[in-house]
Design a protein around this motif. Structure first.
Motif, PDB file in Angstrom:
ATOM      1  N   ALA A 187       0.758  -1.221   0.053  1.00 55.28           N
ATOM      2  CA  ALA A 187       0.161   0.049  -0.008  1.00 55.28           C
ATOM      3  C   ALA A 187       0.775   1.398   0.004  1.00 55.28           C
ATOM      4  O   ALA A 187       0.560   2.293  -0.656  1.00 55.28           O
ATOM      5  N   GLU A 188       1.965   1.374   0.691  1.00 61.44           N
ATOM      6  CA  GLU A 188       2.921   2.406   0.775  1.00 61.44           C
ATOM      7  C   GLU A 188       3.599   2.721  -0.609  1.00 61.44           C
ATOM      8  O   GLU A 188       3.619   3.686  -0.888  1.00 61.44           O
ATOM      9  N   LEU A 189       3.960   1.409  -1.353  1.00 65.23           N
ATOM     10  CA  LEU A 189       4.646   1.421  -2.473  1.00 65.23           C
ATOM     11  C   LEU A 189       3.523   2.212  -3.506  1.00 65.23           C
ATOM     12  O   LEU A 189       4.067   3.342  -4.287  1.00 65.23           O
ATOM     13  N   ALA A 190       2.330   1.886  -3.624  1.00 68.80           N
ATOM     14  CA  ALA A 190       1.352   2.055  -4.333  1.00 68.80           C
ATOM     15  C   ALA A 190       1.143   3.853  -4.147  1.00 68.80           C
ATOM     16  O   ALA A 190       1.016   4.717  -5.119  1.00 68.80           O
ATOM     17  N   SER A 191       0.848   4.085  -3.134  1.00 71.52           N
ATOM     18  CA  SER A 191       0.811   5.480  -2.734  1.00 71.52           C
ATOM     19  C   SER A 191       2.013   6.486  -3.078  1.00 71.52           C
ATOM     20  O   SER A 191       1.938   7.412  -3.853  1.00 71.52           O
ATOM     21  N   ARG A 192       3.296   5.856  -2.882  1.00 70.20           N
ATOM     22  CA  ARG A 192       4.464   6.630  -3.188  1.00 70.20           C
ATOM     23  C   ARG A 192       4.480   6.763  -4.579  1.00 70.20           C
ATOM     24  O   ARG A 192       5.001   7.892  -5.189  1.00 70.20           O
ATOM     25  N   LEU A 193       4.238   5.877  -5.447  1.00 73.64           N
ATOM     26  CA  LEU A 193       4.523   5.944  -6.641  1.00 73.64           C
ATOM     27  C   LEU A 193       3.370   6.745  -7.418  1.00 73.64           C
ATOM     28  O   LEU A 193       3.780   7.522  -8.448  1.00 73.64           O
ATOM     29  N   ARG A 194       1.935   6.908  -6.716  1.00 75.56           N
ATOM     30  CA  ARG A 194       1.249   7.506  -7.445  1.00 75.56           C
ATOM     31  C   ARG A 194       1.582   9.400  -7.131  1.00 75.56           C
ATOM     32  O   ARG A 194       1.389   9.891  -7.812  1.00 75.56           O
ATOM     33  N   GLU A 195       2.243   9.558  -5.991  1.00 79.10           N
ATOM     34  CA  GLU A 195       2.744  10.726  -5.744  1.00 79.10           C
ATOM     35  C   GLU A 195       3.786  11.431  -6.632  1.00 79.10           C
ATOM     36  O   GLU A 195       3.905  12.636  -6.943  1.00 79.10           O
ATOM     37  N   LEU A 196       4.275  10.442  -7.473  1.00 78.13           N
ATOM     38  CA  LEU A 196       5.569  10.708  -8.322  1.00 78.13           C
ATOM     39  C   LEU A 196       4.972  10.976  -9.783  1.00 78.13           C
ATOM     40  O   LEU A 196       5.923  11.506 -10.668  1.00 78.13           O
ATOM     41  N   LEU A 197       3.874  10.536 -10.060  1.00 78.06           N
ATOM     42  CA  LEU A 197       3.174  10.739 -11.455  1.00 78.06           C
ATOM     43  C   LEU A 197       3.250  12.086 -11.760  1.00 78.06           C
ATOM     44  O   LEU A 197       3.820  12.095 -13.033  1.00 78.06           O
ATOM     45  N   PRO A 198       3.097  12.998 -11.213  1.00 74.41           N
ATOM     46  CA  PRO A 198       3.192  14.657 -11.901  1.00 74.41           C
ATOM     47  C   PRO A 198       4.573  14.853 -12.599  1.00 74.41           C
ATOM     48  O   PRO A 198       4.677  15.488 -13.385  1.00 74.41           O
ATOM     49  N   ASP A 199       5.351  14.362 -11.627  1.00 73.00           N
ATOM     50  CA  ASP A 199       6.872  14.818 -12.056  1.00 73.00           C
ATOM     51  C   ASP A 199       7.478  13.911 -13.282  1.00 73.00           C
ATOM     52  O   ASP A 199       8.367  14.354 -13.772  1.00 73.00           O
ATOM     53  N   LEU A 200       6.495  12.758 -13.530  1.00 73.47           N
ATOM     54  CA  LEU A 200       7.188  11.948 -14.676  1.00 73.47           C
ATOM     55  C   LEU A 200       6.198  12.223 -15.963  1.00 73.47           C
ATOM     56  O   LEU A 200       6.583  11.661 -17.085  1.00 73.47           O
ATOM     57  N   ALA A 201       5.558  13.295 -15.836  1.00 75.16           N
ATOM     58  CA  ALA A 201       4.582  13.555 -17.173  1.00 75.16           C
ATOM     59  C   ALA A 201       5.685  14.044 -18.239  1.00 75.16           C
ATOM     60  O   ALA A 201       6.458  15.188 -18.051  1.00 75.16           O
TER      61      ALA A 201
END
Length: 422
Positions: A262-276
């Motif tokens: 669950a922590e991994l999923a949350s942290r990855l979603r937080e990074l999505l804007p920076d990867l656009a």
């Protein structure tokens, strides 16, 4: 040709094959389904059938948008003698390809796409881990990409199948079971698999989606296992520092250092804007010296569905055989002992090579070749000198010219100039 499975299902055509069984397109009371038929020799194992029946509730109870749901478990006799039986898992039908085929087509994925897929799978793992179920064989072949209207969904399949097939009779004490590229270090060292092994495998998949190769793969499966325990993944250039630190944390050798699903999923979603907008990484294949094998060869192969083989070759499971066209890389090997695991260089397993840069030769192998050449030339020189000396002694009483420009009877040995060793 249509074939009945139990009293409610019919198979029509093969969708995929793996060393554990075959997946068929089927039809059930509620419409199209995927039916996974276990291999005949596995289905004939009465103990295995009982284990599947015992785990029926767990297999059917996992429901999540990122998990391929198991609708039914069928254990049916094939004939009146009751000597043959079929074991089949009836699952939701996913129309899209598995992640292996998608990766073979694309070579590398853009960071945002890769992170979105892995975050979705981590969501599914979180639900399974909360229910006490460890997948144990997370890899691209077991991640399916559904394409409903309006987008794409990543789903994890084959939950519990590896555990049921491998234990207790097939696993055996001291065995290593799994796909070498994705095996967590604690499994290689013979420890029981906990939820953290799925995190390690899933982030290995993320690394592969970004780089086009796994961090510790390449060569004999035994060499891969040793790298899993002793080496550190080479850093991927061109991704945000926060993403690389997250990958490092989840590839930690100590299971307790890794994030939970669950922590991994949350942290990855937080990074999505920076990867656009970031393109796929422009890097070449890694440089790696060949590693000596920890084990001589695998004993048996077992896998999930498996994908069609394309760009990436599988390692042969039995010496002398051709690579498996369907990537049946789920293997069983003995656990390496402490001395074997401690052998070899420590540090970064492989160095990332910039795109377009020619592959350099292995420094270790080049040095070894030079030493071999020196030894060969030296040995040849000694043999020539000994032969020449013996001939001069034997011919000392003959005519004064020995054919080499020196008188033979003057008490001196002739000198032969040898080329400088390379």
């Amino acid at each position: 040709m249509a074939r009945n499975i139990g009293s409610h299902y019919t198979t029509h055509r093969v969708l995929g094959r793996g060393s554990a069984g075959t997946v068929w397109l089927g039809e059930g009371p509620d419409g199209p389904v995927a039916i996974k038929l276990l291999r005949e020799d596995l289905a004939a194992d009465r103990d295995l059938a009982e284990r599947f029946a015992h785990e029926r509730h767990a297999l059917l109870g996992l429901e999540h948008p990122n998990i391929v749901a198991v609708r039914d478990l069928v254990i049916a006799e094939q004939d009146e003698t009751r000597e043959h039986q079929e074991v089949a898992l009836v699952m939701d039908l996913v129309r899209g390809p598995d992640l292996r085929r998608h990766l073979e087509r694309e070579r590398r994925l853009a960071p945002r796409e890769a992170v979105e897929i892995v975050a979705a799978v981590a969501n599914g793992l979180a639900v399974a881990h909360a229910a006490g179920i460890v997948h144990r064989d997370v890899k691209p072949e077991n991640i399916l990409l559904d394409t409903p209207e309006g987008g794409r969904v990543a789903l994890l399949t084959d939950f519990g199948v590896a555990k049921l097939i491998d234990e207790p009779r097939h696993g055996g004490k001291g065995g290593v079971v799994g796909t070498p590229d994705y095996l967590a270090p604690e499994i290689v060292e013979g420890l029981p698999p906990r939820a953290a092994v799925d995190i390690y495998a899933l982030v290995t998949v993320l690394y592969e989606l970004l780089a086009g190769f796994t961090p510790f793969g390449g060569g004999h499966p035994g060499a891969v296992l040793r790298r899993q325990v002793t080496e550190t993944a080479a850093e991927l250039p061109g991704i945000p520092r926060e993403l690389w630190e997250l990958i490092q944390q989840c590839l930690a050798k100590a299971p307790a250092s890794r994030l939970r699903a669950a922590e991994l999923a949350s942290r990855l979603r937080e990074l999505l804007p920076d990867l656009a907008g970031l393109p796929p990484l422009d890097i070449g294949d890694p440089e790696a010296a060949a590693e000596p094998a920890v084990v001589e060869e695998p004993v048996v192969a077992m896998a999930g569905t498996g994908g069609g083989g394309g760009g990436r070759a599988a390692v042969p499971l039995v010496r002398g055989t051709a690579p498996d066209s369907e990537r049946e890389t789920h293997t069983r090997m003995r656990v390496p002992d402490a001395e074997e695991l401690a052998g070899g260089a420590h540090g970064t397993a492989r160095t990332i090579r910039p795109a377009g840069e020619p592959r350099a030769g292995s420094a270790r192998h080049t040095a070894s070749a030079r030493r071999r050449r020196r030894l060969t030339v030296t040995a040849a020189a000694l043999v020539c000198a000994a032969a020449l000396g013996g001939w001069l002694l034997l011919s000392g009483g003959d005519s004064g010219d020995d054919g080499l420009g020196e008188p033979a009877g003057d008490g001196r040995l002739a000198t032969v100039e040898l080329p400088e060793p390379a």
